[in-house]
Structures are given as structure tokens and as C-alpha cells.
Design a protein around this motif. Structure first.
Motif, PDB file in Angstrom:
ATOM      1  N   ILE B  72       0.833  -1.209   0.000  1.00 18.46           N
ATOM      2  CA  ILE B  72       0.000   0.000   0.000  1.00 18.46           C
ATOM      3  C   ILE B  72       0.864   1.255   0.000  1.00 18.46           C
ATOM      4  N   SER B  73       1.888   1.284   0.860  1.00 17.42           N
ATOM      5  CA  SER B  73       2.581   2.555   1.060  1.00 17.42           C
ATOM      6  C   SER B  73       3.589   2.879  -0.042  1.00 17.42           C
ATOM      7  N   VAL B  74       4.244   1.868  -0.607  1.00 23.00           N
ATOM      8  CA  VAL B  74       5.249   2.172  -1.634  1.00 23.00           C
ATOM      9  C   VAL B  74       4.625   2.800  -2.896  1.00 23.00           C
ATOM     10  N   PRO B  75       3.568   2.200  -3.475  1.00 25.04           N
ATOM     11  CA  PRO B  75       2.984   2.837  -4.672  1.00 25.04           C
ATOM     12  C   PRO B  75       2.493   4.259  -4.413  1.00 25.04           C
ATOM     13  N   ILE B 196      13.623   8.503 -16.690  1.00 26.06           N
ATOM     14  CA  ILE B 196      13.875   8.387 -15.252  1.00 26.06           C
ATOM     15  C   ILE B 196      13.667   6.968 -14.736  1.00 26.06           C
ATOM     16  N   ARG B 197      13.490   5.983 -15.629  1.00 27.43           N
ATOM     17  CA  ARG B 197      13.037   4.678 -15.142  1.00 27.43           C
ATOM     18  C   ARG B 197      14.007   4.038 -14.159  1.00 27.43           C
ATOM     19  N   TRP B 198      15.330   4.120 -14.419  1.00 23.20           N
ATOM     20  CA  TRP B 198      16.269   3.426 -13.532  1.00 23.20           C
ATOM     21  C   TRP B 198      16.367   4.125 -12.192  1.00 23.20           C
ATOM     22  N   ALA B 199      16.345   5.451 -12.224  1.00 18.70           N
ATOM     23  CA  ALA B 199      16.359   6.195 -10.962  1.00 18.70           C
ATOM     24  C   ALA B 199      15.083   5.913 -10.175  1.00 18.70           C
ATOM     25  N   LEU B 200      13.980   5.757 -10.898  1.00 23.77           N
ATOM     26  CA  LEU B 200      12.708   5.454 -10.250  1.00 23.77           C
ATOM     27  C   LEU B 200      12.779   4.087  -9.566  1.00 23.77           C
ATOM     28  N   LEU B 201      13.343   3.118 -10.287  1.00 27.63           N
ATOM     29  CA  LEU B 201      13.487   1.782  -9.731  1.00 27.63           C
ATOM     30  C   LEU B 201      14.375   1.816  -8.479  1.00 27.63           C
ATOM     31  N   TYR B 202      15.432   2.606  -8.577  1.00 25.44           N
ATOM     32  CA  TYR B 202      16.367   2.786  -7.466  1.00 25.44           C
ATOM     33  C   TYR B 202      15.632   3.346  -6.243  1.00 25.44           C
ATOM     34  N   GLY B 203      14.825   4.372  -6.477  1.00 21.88           N
ATOM     35  CA  GLY B 203      14.054   4.973  -5.387  1.00 21.88           C
ATOM     36  C   GLY B 203      13.051   3.991  -4.794  1.00 21.88           C
ATOM     37  N   VAL B 204      12.378   3.237  -5.665  1.00 28.96           N
ATOM     38  CA  VAL B 204      11.396   2.252  -5.207  1.00 28.96           C
ATOM     39  C   VAL B 204      12.076   1.200  -4.338  1.00 28.96           C
ATOM     40  N   LEU B 205      13.266   0.794  -4.758  1.00 31.65           N
ATOM     41  CA  LEU B 205      14.030  -0.219  -4.033  1.00 31.65           C
ATOM     42  C   LEU B 205      14.331   0.241  -2.598  1.00 31.65           C
ATOM     43  N   LEU B 206      14.847   1.469  -2.483  1.00 34.84           N
ATOM     44  CA  LEU B 206      15.193   1.990  -1.157  1.00 34.84           C
ATOM     45  C   LEU B 206      13.936   2.225  -0.325  1.00 34.84           C
TER      46      LEU B 206
END
Lengths: 274, 285
Positions: B72-75, B196-206
């Protein structure tokens, strides 16, 4: 201002403000309101109590000491990771982020298992009269652990961009290795080192999860301020918890402003180097 | 390597060796050893005890709850992060610096305070407490409180990764897309998002790692009701406090594995797409 060609200003502004308002601002307003409820007298009474003072002192002085230790070891580790080539360097470099990634509760019980009097390391320290877990040194150790990556990660890019010609010039002019370090390299690093120090400090002041397991939480001795907030909540002393929370929050604000000043300073400093 | 390193005199070589050893020794004792102790303590009574304590009902409930809170919180924070980054990197407006400071705020607030503010808002004695009580809605000591505290704690991650990247990329490509007739969403999905997809993935990961591992904030709003409001880190705490060390470390291994997986993907992303992630503020997470 020219007409905006990019769309979505209204939408993103509205969405961001609503979200921040509901998630961050409204709850903080509730904190300020509840904290103000105890009045100036109540605030002084709370802050004047020996237990509160001891907890605040441990959180702030401990975080300060931990940040100093981190500045030293962080500089050493960043230096070795940037300047040396050795097998496993990349692995150790990736490992630096472990305290960011490892949940604080896990770090807390792991550090306790290591440094408790019968723990892996603690059992070798106890005969020497050195107690780490369940005492203030344990609190500081946990604070060093959570703050460690900040100093290394802040220093690394600056160290990597240092111009080596300057060092070689210093040495060819007869400076010793140590002289070169303290007179040529260190002055350039000062703003960055201070930024890393402040980031580690800010993190350690409010740290909770990794500290409470190893601290032993003895009132007046090894009890940190965030834990005192939790205890006040458990005693249904909401106003007291809010007031203490407000003090911590204001300290965080002050640190946040300091950090952004330091970041601007080290940014300008980096420009000057070029 | 520079000329300096070619043939260092022997005292310098010894000095370098000692410095390297000291750094590696520090990292090993200080970072590797705590990681090792988690796994060793979990397996202290054998694999069978380890597996059975992970398979216990409360542990499974804690795993499910942790996943639910993250899902719930990540998206929600991804949506906010993208919107905030678009706003901060593409427009100038009054109060922008203040908005940036508020986005960063959850990073510098004690986790305990992140939980406390919601208790003061939704708890029995809070602002909305009486109203919620009258309508029989539970937020504190229930799942919604856990979600809110987690959202608060992880709010900056995605925005913090995206803002500096989008600022350094500039808006030329997006403006070109607009001039060539792309609609707003078309521009976003065809130009902005791929950039921005890779940076987005990076942010989602953290963001996800923190959401699953958060302890202080959720501990304040959880009420520690076994099987109902205990996430994995809280289950670790409760087992530890009950002297069930093998059980506590067993659940902790799962969180440690999550941390290692996060670090591995993070390192991989940095090696592979370093330039496209780039420009993230040092120490900003």
C-alpha cells in the motif's frame, strides 16, 4: 515569466500539497497543538526533571560523540576505498550501505548479541572491565553503526575528484606525507566532512530501533530521549510525549537548516577547487 | 594509478598497508560481524528449529502484514515522488524551497515522532479520536496506522532520487515533444518516464527496503497485537523480549536477506546504469 509549455503544474502542485498536507503537515500541527497544551510551566517542569535531562543529554551528547567517531573512521574508510586497489574492494564498498539497508531492529539485536557480557565480543571485553551493552557505550556504538554510511558516502565523490597534482606538488616541495595530508588534503575536505558529520548526527539523535536493544534502558543512565517519549505514551501522558517530541523536532529542524547551509558551503567550495 | 604510487618507499608502503588493514578490519568487525551473528544465532539450534520458528503462525502473519503495508505505502509514495519531482524540477514558484524542506523532513525526524504524531491525531485522546470512536473506526493499534506511519517515514525516498536527476536532465526533450504535438500524458509516458526509469526503480528499491524494515514509527502505532498488528521487525522485538532468541533471529534473517538483496540490486543498478541514476545527493537516504 514566459508561458509554461510543460503541462501538469496545477495537477502536480495540487497533488503534492494535498499529500504533504495530510501526511506531514496535519500530523505535525497536531503535535504542536498537543505540546502547547502543557503550557510554559509544564514544559519547564518536564524539561527540568532529572530523568528527561539525562535522556536528552544521552541522545544529544551520545549522537555528537558517535558523529565524531564516524567522521574519523568514515574519513579513513572513504580514503582507503577511493585511493587503494585491493581484492574485495567493491564488496566492501557496497557493504558500507548495510546500516541503511538493515532494519534497525535487526541491527539492534545483532549488536546486542555481539557486545552483551556473554556475547561474541563482549565475553573478551568483560574480563578487562569493559562494558558496552546495557551501558552508555552501547548506545554510542549503535549510533555509530546507523550513522556510519553518511560520512563515507558524502566524502567519496569529493575524494575521488581531488586533484592529485596538488599533492605531488606539495611532496616535491619537500612536504612529508602527513604534512601533505593535514595541510593540503584535509582543508579541502573540511566542509564535506562537516556535512557528513551533521548528517550522521541528525540520524543518531533520533535513532530508536538499533539503540533500545543494546542500551539496557536504565533510567538516568542509558535511556535515550525517543524511548522516554514511548514510555510517556504508554503511561497515557500524551501532553508530555508531545512536548518532548516537539523539543526533538525543533532540534531536528535546527540540524536540517545547518545541513543545508553546510551543503551549500561545500558545493561552493567544490566550485572553487575547479 | 598516479605516478606517486609507482614506487613508494618502504615506510610509505607499510603505512599504506596498515591504513588499508585498519579500514578493512573496521568494516569487517563493524559491519560484517553483525550480519554474520544474525545467521549464526538463528541456526544455533539447527535448521529444523530455524524453519519451524519461521513457519509459526505469528511469523507468517507478520510476513503477510509487512508485505501488505509495503504494497500500500510504496505505490502511494511513488505517485507522490513522481508528482513532486515533476513539480520541483520543472517549475519555478513561490515557496519552492519550503516545499523541498518539507519533502525532506521525514528523513530527519526521529521515527518515534513519526508514529507519535499519528497517535496524537487519531488516538483515543487525539484530534479525531472521539469521532473515530463514535463511528467505530480504528486507525491507531490497527493496520491503517501502520500504513500511515510507514508512508510518513518513506515519503522522501522516490522524490529525493528523482529531483536532482530530472534537474540535471533539463526539460528540452519534453518541450520538444510538446512542440511536436504530444499531449501531456503522452509526453510523460513516452519521454519523461523512460528517462527516469532506472532512478525510479532505485528509489522504489530503497523505499521498499525501509517500508518493510521500519521499526520505531510502526512500534508506536502498532499496539503489538500478535498476529494482527505486528510486522516482521515488531515480531523480532517481541520474540527477543520473550527470550525466544532463535525465533527472533530467525525472523531477523529474513529481514537481513531483504537488506542484502536490496544492496545487491542497488549495487547492480549503480554499476550498470550509474549515469542514468546519477546526481543523487550524497548521503541523502
Amino acid at each position: 515569466m514566459r508561458r509554461r509549455i510543460l503541462p501538469g503544474f496545477g495537477l502536480s502542485l495540487g497533488y503534492a500539497l494535498t499529500y504533504l498536507g495530510l501526511i506531514v503537515l496535519l500530523p505535525l500541527a497536531a503535535l504542536a497543538w498537543k505540546a502547547s497544551g502543557i503550557g510554559i510551566g509544564g514544559m519547564l517542569h518536564l524539561l527540568g526533571s532529572p530523568r528527561t535531562l539525562a535522556a536528552l543529554r544521552l541522545s544529544f551528547a551520545g549522537a555528537m560523540l558517535a558523529a565524531v567517531i564516524n567522521a574519523g573512521f568514515g574519513l579513513l574508510v572513504a580514503w582507503v576505498l577511493v585511493r587503494y586497489r585491493f581484492p574485495g574492494r567493491r564488496l566492501f564498498d557496497a557493504l558500507v550501505d548495510l546500516p541503511f539497508a538493515l532494519p534497525t531492529a535487526v541491527a539492534g539485536i545483532a549488536l546486542t548479541a555481539l557486545y552483551a557480557p556473554n556475547g561474541w565480543l563482549g565475553r573478551w571485553l568483560t574480563p578487562w572491565g569493559i562494558q558496552i551493552a546495557y551501558a552508555p557505550p552501547g548506545v554510542i556504538l549503535a549510533m555509530v553503526f546507523v550513522g556510519f554510511p553518511f560520512v563515507v558516502r558524502t566524502l567519496q565523490p569529493v575524494l575521488a575528484s581531488l586533484d592529485r597534482d596538488v599533492e605531488e606538488a606539495a611532496e616535491s616541495l619537500g612536504a612529508s606525507h602527513l604534512q601533505t595530508f593535514f595541510r593540503v588534503i584535509l582543508p579541502v575536505l573540511v566542509p564535506t566532512l562537516l556535512t557528513g558529520f551533521a548528517l550522521a548526527l541528525a540520524r543518531a539523535v533520533g535513532e530508536y530501533g538499533s539503540v533500545i536493544f543494546i542500551a539496557g534502558n536504565i533510567p538516568m543512565r542509558s535511556e535515550i530521549a525517543p524511548l522516554l517519549i514511548v514510555e510517556k505514551l504508554e503511561e497515557f501522558d500524551y501532553a508530555g510525549a508531545a512536548a518532548l517530541g516537539m523539543v526533538m523536532l525543533l532540534a531536528s529542524f535546527a540540524l536540517l537548516i545547518l545541513i543545508s547551509r553546510l551543503q551549500r558551503w561545500s558545493g561552493r567550495w567544490a566550485e572553487l577547487q575547479r | 594509478m598516479s605516478r606517486l604510487d609507482r614506487q613508494p618507499p618502504w615506510p610509505r608502503r607499510i603505512g599504506r598497508g596498515l591504513l588499508g588493514l585498519l579500514a578493512v578490519g573496521f568494516l569487517s568487525v563493524f559491519l560484517l560481524l553483525p550480519l554474520a551473528v544474525v545467521f549464526v544465532e538463528a541456526l544455533r539450534q539447527g535448521v529444523h528449529a530455524y524453519l519451524s520458528s519461521i513457519g509459526q503462525h505469528e511469523a507468517l502473519a507478520a510476513i503477510r502484514l509487512t508485505l501488505l503495508v509495503a504494497v500500500i505505502s510504496v505505490p502511494l509514495n511513488v505517485l507522490f515522488g513522481v508528482a513532486a519531482a515533476w513539480l520541483m524540477a520543472r517549475f519555478e514558484f513561490r515557496g519552492k524551497a519550503l516545499l523541498g524542506a518539507f519533502i525532506d523532513l521525514p528523513f530527519s525526524v526521529s521515527p518515534v515522532i513519526s508514529g507519535l504524531v499519528y497517535v496524537l491525531l487519531f488516538g483515543a485522546q487525539g484530534w479525531f479520536g472521539p469521532w473515530l470512536g463514535a463511528h467505530d473506526i480504528k486507525i491507531i493499534f490497527a493496520v491503517p496506522g501502520l500504513v500511515l506511519a510507514t508512508i510518513f517515514i518513506t515519503l522522501p525516498f522516490v522524490a529525493r532520487e528523482l529531483i536532482p536527476l530530472m534537474q540535471s536532465q533539463g526539460s528540452d526533450e519534453e518541450e520538444a515533444a510538446r512542440v511536436l504535438g504530444a499531449g501531456g500524458w503522452q509526453m510523460f509516458f513516452r519521454v519523461t518516464l523512460p528517462n527516469i526509469r532506472w532512478a525510479l526503480l532505485y528509489g522504489v528499491l530503497l523505499c521498499n527496503a525501509r517500508a518493510m524494515g521500519e521499526f520505531g514509527a510502526v512500534s508506536v502505532v502498532s499496539g503489538h497485537i500478535r498476529g494482527l498488528t505486528t510486522t516482521m521487525p515488531l515480531e523480532v522485538e517481541m520474540r527477543y523480549n520473550e527470550y525466544d532468541y532463535v525465533g527472533a533471529f530467525a525472523v531477523a534473517t529474513l529481514l537481513a536477506l531483504l537488506a542484502l538483496l536490496t544492496l545487491a540490486i542497488k549495487t547492480l543498478l549503480e554499476w550498470r546504469y550509474g549515469d542514468e541514476i546519477a546526481a543523487h545527493a550524497p548521503g541523502g537516504h
